[in-house]
Design a protein around this motif. Structure first.
Motif, PDB file in Angstrom:
ATOM      1  N   ARG A 199       0.733  -1.112   0.010  1.00 49.10           N
ATOM      2  CA  ARG A 199       0.140   0.160  -0.091  1.00 49.10           C
ATOM      3  C   ARG A 199       0.766   0.914   0.139  1.00 49.10           C
ATOM      4  O   ARG A 199       1.867   1.337   0.585  1.00 49.10           O
ATOM      5  N   PRO A 200       0.521   2.572  -0.778  1.00 47.33           N
ATOM      6  CA  PRO A 200       1.644   3.184  -0.490  1.00 47.33           C
ATOM      7  C   PRO A 200       0.817   4.645  -0.066  1.00 47.33           C
ATOM      8  O   PRO A 200      -0.213   4.275   0.906  1.00 47.33           O
ATOM      9  N   TRP A 201       2.300   5.218   0.732  1.00 46.73           N
ATOM     10  CA  TRP A 201       2.161   5.940   2.357  1.00 46.73           C
ATOM     11  C   TRP A 201       1.035   6.804   1.842  1.00 46.73           C
ATOM     12  O   TRP A 201       0.199   6.961   3.207  1.00 46.73           O
ATOM     13  N   TYR A 202       1.265   7.980   1.083  1.00 46.60           N
ATOM     14  CA  TYR A 202      -0.095   8.839   0.795  1.00 46.60           C
ATOM     15  C   TYR A 202      -1.072   7.938  -0.087  1.00 46.60           C
ATOM     16  O   TYR A 202      -2.391   8.727  -0.285  1.00 46.60           O
ATOM     17  N   LEU A 203      -1.593   6.840   0.058  1.00 43.75           N
ATOM     18  CA  LEU A 203      -3.369   6.403   0.108  1.00 43.75           C
ATOM     19  C   LEU A 203      -3.514   5.538   1.257  1.00 43.75           C
ATOM     20  O   LEU A 203      -3.766   4.222   1.494  1.00 43.75           O
ATOM     21  N   PRO A 204      -3.829   5.977   2.337  1.00 37.16           N
ATOM     22  CA  PRO A 204      -4.034   5.490   3.797  1.00 37.16           C
ATOM     23  C   PRO A 204      -5.181   4.394   3.266  1.00 37.16           C
ATOM     24  O   PRO A 204      -5.249   3.477   3.955  1.00 37.16           O
ATOM     25  N   SER A 206      -6.209   2.719   0.685  1.00 32.83           N
ATOM     26  CA  SER A 206      -5.980   1.623  -0.985  1.00 32.83           C
ATOM     27  C   SER A 206      -6.504   0.490  -0.201  1.00 32.83           C
ATOM     28  O   SER A 206      -5.443  -0.073   0.746  1.00 32.83           O
TER      29      SER A 206
END
Length: 886
Positions: A199-204, A206
């Motif tokens: 999971r990308p850090w900027y899409l909590p 996702s």
């Protein structure tokens, strides 16, 4: 009944197996739910048969294989064959708790496939298999800690209840995806192709890191296709081990690949029956010698060639591209095997679902004809034309082989009708005693004939009207349409527009000619009689004020008719013409009525061009539309002017069919010619809210653009006293006098910028008429419109959750831009901000909107916020309209 004493389960009495006897009767004990008839149908013997040694085994197998019984015993009592059975229990109820990810219906359907249903037979072995299957499904979705507890509760009459408790646990998260064996492409490039990953850090929020076996299979296919489309013909995914930590919380995925070498295409050929279309088929072959091998281009070539053959009448043609790999030279030879099959003809074209719409309306849109060779292109075009009618929410087409033939098909169109017009009746009253009655019928498919009929009767505090319109889209068999319109209308100025009123009547006749499948050109000839009224106190642009006559006078000294206020004396007046012009308060510019009068007979000629590839007649989701119209009054009309308008739309799906990018623009320009300087103000463009062709949501309807100038007024005063024949003032016994009815306009002294009195040539203080500005803005109707229109809407259409009918509901997030300008602003309008086109004066708004195709016509709602607000702008956050969609 228990087995006979001394007998063995599943066998005859001792020694009976060695005996032969004729069965005189068959008795069955232990039946509860199974009928004797079913039991007798299972037995391989019947009354009158001879019982031979060794037949016990077949009897027991025949009964137990039915699945109805747990135990079966066979015995003999004399010449009677006795069977004692123990039935399996039945399932009285199934209760499932704790499941959220899997729907209860899906679990019950899975159990039913294993023949465990309420009322069915219960088997523990099958139930255990179901438990393992459910746990496996959860594991495939990343829930490795799921447990399924099953309790079987015995009930009276040999029944059981099944209580299933699911503990779904937490979803395991993907901690790492590791590719092994890739050298040509980096891991980051390949993982971007995949739906699964960390999971990308900027899409909590996702869900990319939620494991799913199906998604992993799809990701592997995408990676494989990526390599195959870039020349790696021997690429292979060797293994995809998935490991999970002991606490079932983290998942590690490894993808082991073998890239191989990059291959080029050495030769491309077509074999088979090419039906004299080899050149055409080769033109749609997207691969050739020297190109890097690409499986995607081979597949696309197959589809194109199949479509070409379908257009030629070979509805069941197949084309298969077979690659032959030469590992020594790292090349691939591609041979396309063409099997056209028999040429196919259309036997019948049938329609289903058109309850109100006549078959003829659908049949005239057909480009595929009966008894003609079947063309997939013509069939698809026929489907598109039905969708563009706007009468149907869905149109599906299927081809069905005619039984007993190999070269004929039936084409089946399945349509679902939707609202294709609006019918309304309303009556009510508004504030201040305003009332209205409104009836309106707008039927785009009147009585299922495909013709448009509009009938309207309206009465409200600002409008009374009656109209009748008719359009026959197939006035001639080749698609020339004809229509006419007649109307009678009395109207005060609509909302937010400067005050005036018109009484008009007229008629028009129009024709439209198709020039291609997606283009048409139309002509309209019309006549309108208009009577214009300024209402007595008009804005300056309509009728200049104050209005003074040549014989009007102004007051030098007012009259006094009351002896208690001083000597009774007559007024002293002078002709207004004696005042210098700068002190008369005359308007600087004449208004429209001043220049052209109030009654007009105009003959108009309009031509329009339409280009449309939209996929639907209402709420389109793909395609382009351009509409260009030019209207001009013919020479000899009382008013000579022209108007040109353009509307363009573009729809582009960006994610599936439900997420669509849409842009729409409306442009307009008009002007006068000949003896008319400007376009008539009642033909002006307007913008704001959901104004027709001027949509800028977030602002009040019609409120944007040039403003009108408030009228100026001067109130006359009584100026003369009654006199006798000798010119003497007639006094009453009390000494007062009466006015004779003459009037004069009051004046006020004139002062210079320093506050000093301004003197006339005789040394007396100069006076000027006491003109006042009258504010008409009490009802917010001070927009005047303009002859230049510019609006643009960009929006993303998205599906509403929980709404099944996606074709009848549209929701969007939008950005609106636009304004109205004027190329002939009056001096007073310029002081209010009126200007010719100026990009800096455009207004912006953003918001969300919904359009619903209700049975009474389109309902449109929006919630918007203006992003740029001028000093005189009026905003409106929420609005809706009925009967017009956007």
């Amino acid at each position: 009944m228990p087995p006979a004493s001394g007998s063995q389960p599943g066998s005859l009495q001792p020694g009976a197996q060695q005996q032969t006897f004729v069965i005189s009767d068959i008795r069955i004990d232990g039946l509860q739910r199974i009928s004797p008839g079913v039991m007798f149908s299972l037995l391989p013997v019947s009354i009158g048969d001879t019982m031979q040694p060794g037949m016990t085994g077949p009897i027991i197998r025949a009964v137990t294989e039915s699945g109805y019984f747990e135990e079966v015993e066979v015995a003999r009592e004399g010449d009677v064959l006795l069977l004692t059975v123990l039935e399996r229990p039945s399932v009285s109820e199934i209760n499932i708790e704790g499941n959220r990810v899997l729907q209860t219906e899906d679990i019950l359907e899975n159990m039913a496939s294993a023949e465990i249903v309420e009322g069915g037979i219960f088997t523990r072995a099958t139930l255990e298999a179901i438990r393992q299957g459910i746990q496996e499904v959860y594991s495939s979705r990343g829930r490795y800690g799921t447990t399924v507890d099953i309790e079987v509760i015995e009930q009276p009459r040999n029944r059981v209840a099944i209580d299933m408790t699911v503990n779904e646990g937490e979803e395991s998260r993907i901690k790492d995806v590791n590719l092994v064996g890739n050298t040509t492409y980096g891991e980051e490039e390949l993982t971007e192709l995949m739906d699964l990953g960390t999971r990308p850090w900027y899409l909590p929020f996702s869900r990319r890191d939620r494991y799913s076996r199906e998604q992993l299979s799809g990701d592997i296919e995408r990676v494989t296709s990526y390599y195959l489309d870039n020349g790696f013909a021997r690429f292979n995914v060797d293994s995809t081990p998935v490991t999970i930590t002991p606490d079932n919380e983290q998942i590690y995925i490894t993808i082991n690949v073998s890239e191989g070498q990059q291959y080029e295409i050495s030769r491309v050929d077509l074999v088979g029956d090419l039906v004299n279309a080899e050149a055409l088929l080769r033109a749609y072959t997207l691969v050739g010698p020297g190109q890097t091998y690409s499986q995607a281009l081979i597949t696309a070539s197959e589809e194109y060639m199949t479509q070409i053959l379908g257009n030629l009448g070979y509805a069941f043609a197949t084309v298969e591209g077979v690659p032959t790999i030469n590992d020594d030279e790292q090349t691939v030879e591609v041979i396309f095997y063409v099997e056209p099959g028999a040429r196919t003809y259309v036997n019948r074209i049938n329609y289903r679902g058109n309850v109100a719409t006549a078959d003829e309306v659908l049949r005239r849109e057909m480009r595929q004809l009966e008894s003609a060779p079947a063309s997939s292109q013509q069939i698809e075009l026929s489907k598109i034309r039905l969708e563009r009618l706007g009468y149907f929410s869905t149109v599906e087409v299927d081809t069905v082989e005619v039984p007993g033939t190999s070269d004929q098909i039936d084409v089946e169109f399945d349509v679902e009708e939707q609202s294709f017009g609006s019918i309304s009746f309303s009556v009510g009253s508004g504030g201040g005693g305003d009332w209205f009655v409104s009836t309106d019928l707008q039927a785009e498919n009147f009585l299922g004939t495909g013709r448009t009929v509009a009938v309207g009767l309206n009465r409200s505090y600002f409008q009374s009207s009656a109209r009748f319109a008719y359009v026959d889209p197939y006035f001639t068999p080749d698609g020339v349409s004809r229509g006419f319109n007649v109307f009678l209308q009395k109207q005060d100025s609509p909302f937010n527009i400067a005050s005036f009123s018109t009484t008009s009547y007229g008629a028009s006749l129009n024709f439209s000619y198709p020039i291609s499948e997606v283009q048409s050109i139309g002509y309209n000839i019309g006549y309108t009689h208009t009577e214009l009224s300024s209402g007595g106190l008009s804005v300056q642009e309509i009728e200049s004020t104050p209005r003074l006559g040549p014989n009007d006078r102004y007051l030098i000294r007012p009259a006094n008719n009351n002896p208690w206020e001083g000597p009774v004396m007559d007024a002293v007046t002078a002709p207004i013409s004696s005042l210098p012009e700068q002190y008369r308060g005359l308007p600087s510019e004449p208004g429209f009525i001043d220049k052209y009068g109030t009654t007009f007979d105009n003959f108009t000629f309009t031509t329009n061009y339409v280009y449309s590839t939209l996929n639907r007649g209402q709420l389109a989701t793909r395609g382009t539309q351009h509409q260009l119209a030019f209207e001009i009054t013919v020479p000899g009309s009382d008013l000579q002017y022209y108007r040109a308008t353009y509307t363009g739309e573009y729809f582009k799906p960006i994610y599936g069919d439900d997420w669509v990018f849409h842009v729409k623009t409306n442009l307009g320009f008009g002007n006068g010619y000949g003896n008319t300087d400007d376009m008539p103000f009642f033909q002006n463009f307007f913008a704001g809210g959901l104004a027709y062709n001027g949509v800028v949501r977030g602002y009040d309807e019609n409120s944007l653009g040039p403003r009108s100038t408030d009228p100026r007024t001067i109130s006359p005063q009584q100026a003369g006293l009654l006199k006798d024949d000798n010119g003497n003032i007639i006094l009453t016994p009390g000494g007062s006098a009466s006015y004779d009815g003459t009037v004069a306009y009051p004046t006020v002294p004139v002062f210079d910028s320093n506050g000093q009195p301004v003197l006339d040539a005789d040394g007396n203080q100069q006076v000027q008429l006491a003109v006042e500005t009258f504010n008409l803005n009490r009802r917010d109707r001070d927009s005047f419109g303009g002859n230049v229109l510019t609006t643009l809407t960009a929006e993303v259409l998205f599906p509403l959750p929980f709404v099944q009918d996606r074709g009848g509901v549209r929701s969007s997030v939008f950005l609106d831009v636009g304004n109205v300008f004027s190329s002939s602003c009056s001096a007073s309008q310029q002081r209010l901000g009126c200007s010719n086109f100026d990009a800096g004066e455009l207004r912006y708004s953003a918001g969300v909107g919904v359009t619903y195709l209700s049975p009474f016509g389109p309902l449109t709602f929006y919630l918007a916020a203006p992003l740029k607000k001028g000093e005189n702008d009026r905003t409106k956050t929420f609005d809706f309209t009925i009967g017009a969609g956007f």
